[in-house]
Design a protein around this motif. Structure first.
Motif, short mmCIF file in Angstrom:
data_model
loop_
_atom_site.label_atom_id
_atom_site.label_comp_id
_atom_site.label_asym_id
_atom_site.label_seq_id
_atom_site.Cartn_x
_atom_site.Cartn_y
_atom_site.Cartn_z
N PHE A 103 0.85 -1.21 0.00
CA PHE A 103 0.00 0.00 0.00
C PHE A 103 0.88 1.25 0.00
N ALA A 104 1.93 1.22 0.81
CA ALA A 104 2.83 2.37 0.91
C ALA A 104 3.51 2.64 -0.44
N ARG A 105 3.94 1.57 -1.09
CA ARG A 105 4.62 1.75 -2.38
C ARG A 105 3.68 2.34 -3.41
N GLU A 106 2.43 1.82 -3.44
CA GLU A 106 1.45 2.32 -4.42
C GLU A 106 1.16 3.80 -4.20
N ASN A 107 1.30 4.25 -2.96
CA ASN A 107 0.90 5.62 -2.64
C ASN A 107 2.07 6.52 -2.25
N ARG A 108 3.26 6.11 -2.64
CA ARG A 108 4.46 6.93 -2.41
C ARG A 108 4.61 7.33 -0.94
N MET A 109 4.49 6.34 -0.07
CA MET A 109 4.66 6.59 1.37
C MET A 109 5.88 5.83 1.87
N GLN A 110 6.59 6.40 2.83
CA GLN A 110 7.69 5.69 3.47
C GLN A 110 7.13 4.75 4.53
N VAL A 111 7.79 3.62 4.74
CA VAL A 111 7.35 2.68 5.78
C VAL A 111 8.34 2.73 6.95
N ILE A 112 7.80 2.83 8.16
CA ILE A 112 8.62 2.80 9.36
C ILE A 112 8.36 1.47 10.07
N GLY A 113 9.41 0.75 10.41
CA GLY A 113 9.26 -0.55 11.07
C GLY A 113 9.21 -0.39 12.58
N HIS A 114 8.16 -0.92 13.17
CA HIS A 114 7.95 -0.80 14.62
C HIS A 114 7.50 -2.16 15.16
N THR A 115 8.28 -2.87 15.86
CA THR A 115 9.57 -2.60 16.44
C THR A 115 10.32 -3.93 16.57
N LEU A 116 11.64 -3.92 16.67
CA LEU A 116 12.39 -5.19 16.71
C LEU A 116 12.50 -5.78 18.12
N VAL A 117 12.71 -4.94 19.11
CA VAL A 117 12.87 -5.44 20.49
C VAL A 117 11.99 -4.61 21.43
N TRP A 118 11.09 -5.29 22.11
CA TRP A 118 10.17 -4.62 23.05
C TRP A 118 9.73 -5.65 24.08
N HIS A 119 9.39 -5.18 25.29
CA HIS A 119 8.95 -6.14 26.32
C HIS A 119 7.50 -6.55 26.14
N ASN A 120 6.73 -5.79 25.34
CA ASN A 120 5.34 -6.17 25.06
C ASN A 120 5.22 -6.76 23.66
N VAL A 165 14.90 -0.64 19.27
CA VAL A 165 14.49 -0.98 20.64
C VAL A 165 13.42 0.02 21.07
N ASN A 166 12.38 -0.51 21.66
CA ASN A 166 11.26 0.31 22.13
C ASN A 166 11.20 0.25 23.65
N GLU A 167 11.15 1.41 24.29
CA GLU A 167 10.83 1.51 25.72
C GLU A 167 11.79 0.73 26.63
N ALA A 168 13.10 0.92 26.44
CA ALA A 168 14.07 0.19 27.28
C ALA A 168 14.40 0.93 28.57
N ILE A 169 14.03 2.21 28.64
CA ILE A 169 14.45 3.01 29.79
C ILE A 169 13.41 2.93 30.90
N SER A 170 13.93 2.83 32.12
CA SER A 170 13.05 2.69 33.28
C SER A 170 12.38 4.01 33.63
N ASP A 171 11.11 3.92 34.07
CA ASP A 171 10.40 5.13 34.50
C ASP A 171 10.89 5.59 35.86
#
Ligand code: XIL
Length: 383
Positions: A103-120, A165-171
């Protein structure tokens, strides 16, 4: 690029018409030209304006038209997460993510990959044994390496960048990194290993660290520490993603501006990656909610009152005024959803509420929030 071109063509046509009617006595200047009516046209090629979607949205024609017409970047809301791509060890399932890429290619949109490493939204087998005990470091590292390498390789040339990496830092207070299954199995260097594996799999793809509340002093300092540690190990981080799950008044625009400046000083770009403005009370989760809290927790079931919609428009406007102060630094702003019917905030932190955090309402009509954003993007000085 093409959006910019579209705008230029419109401007040339307008200029020609103005010339015809005024015998070319005056040239049209940009202030007399019609404003762009879509976010992507208003942003041109100076900024990616993204949205998070589900593959199922692409089968909703009016919604799909809105997505393609308004945005020049797209993030899979769930489709690129570890449990979507490799729920079962060794069995990769790319179909839904691939639909988004097409869909992104057909509509000239960039794709962002979310996510490789996450605790959820990650399968337990990656970092834990069947009894829930951390795997041996070498086994967990190998699982992580294989996941990252296979996924990044599959999307090579199709995904612009990854939230590595998503959300690795402690609150909490003095703790630095969050206690997660990956960290328990591998150790504190799991973050750097993830960046190393991603870079090795595709040296050309952009690599991001993504987290919430990192605009707030405290967590912001921890994030700066992480960036410095990764750099000291010779690793590359292209951008920090500030999620941007914000409220009408919190955090103050100045706090966000200070954080952008602090991250930029570390030599990285800054993305706002999951923007939405919650209009409901941030009721505490589940069992902790008191009856009084429950009563006041879902006030806008019948619709968003005009004064709150206006306040939300002002809030979006002032946030975008901050973002456009940083051309070349704030290079992407992604909303977490498109219309109010499909926001995760209808189910978080309490299930089944009626939230209104985005730019379009449930009938896909633009809200004052949309006007706030597009007005800023249309200003000649806007970036
Ligand atoms: C959310 C999705 O939007 C929901 O559909 C899913 O049920 C839970 O996750 N921070 C993140 C996102 O990094 O991945 C989350 O997305 C929202 C919070």
């Amino acid at each position: 690029m093409i959006d910019q071109l579209d705008r230029k063509i419109v401007r040339w046509c307008c200029a020609a018409i103005v010339c015809a009617f005024s015998t070319c006595a005056i040239a049209a200047d940009s202030t007399t030209l019609p404003a762009a009516t879509t976010l992507r046209a208003a942003a041109g090629d100076r900024l990616l304006i993204g949205t998070a979607i589900m593959a199922s949205h692409l089968r909703e024609p009016a919604h799909a038209r809105l997505l393609a017409g308004q945005f020049n970047a797209i993030t899979g809301g769930n489709e690129f997460k570890p449990d979507a791509l490799q729920k079962i060890n060794g069995k990769f399932t790319f179909e839904r993510a691939d639909e988004i890429v097409s869909f992104a290619r057909e509509n000239r949109m960039q794709v962002i990959g979310h996510t490789l490493v996450w605790h959820n939204q990650s399968p337990k087998w990656l970092y834990e044994d069947a009894a829930g005990k951390p795997l041996a470091r070498e086994t967990a590292l190998e699982n992580m390496r294989r996941h990252i390498t296979t996924v990044v390789t599959h999307f090579k040339g199709k995904v612009k960048g990854w939230d590595v990496v998503n959300e690795a830092i402690s609150d909490g207070g003095n703790d630095y990194l969050r206690d997660t299954p990956a960290r328990r199995a591998i150790g504190d260097d799991y973050v750097e290993k993830a960046f190393e594996f991603a870079r090795n799999a595709d040296p050309d793809v952009e690599l991001y660290y993504n987290d919430y509340n990192i605009e707030l002093p405290g967590k912001r300092e921890k994030c700066v520490r992480l960036l410095r540690e990764l750099k000291a190990k010779g690793l590359r981080v292209d951008a920090v993603g500030i999620q941007g799950h914000w409220q009408l008044k919190h955090p103050a625009a100045q706090v966000i501006e200070d954080a952008i400046r602090a991250f930029a000083a570390e030599g990285v770009k800054v993305h706002v990656t999951e923007l939405d403005i919650d209009v409901l009370p941030r009721t505490r989760q589940g069992a902790e909610i008191t009856d009084t809290e429950k009563e006041g927790a879902n006030p806008y079931v019948a619709g968003l009152p005009a004064d709150i919609a206006g306040a939300q428009g002002d809030r979006y406007r002032s946030l975008f005024e901050v973002f456009v102060k940083f051309p070349g630094v704030v290079t992407r702003i992604t909303f977490w959803g498109s219309h109010d019917g499909n926001t995760w905030l209808n189910d978080w932190p309490v299930r089944g509420r009626t939230n209104h955090p985005l730019l379009w309402d449930r009938q896909l009509q633009p809200k004052p929030a949309f006007d706030g954003v597009i007005d800023v993007l249309n200003k000649p000085s806007g970036g």
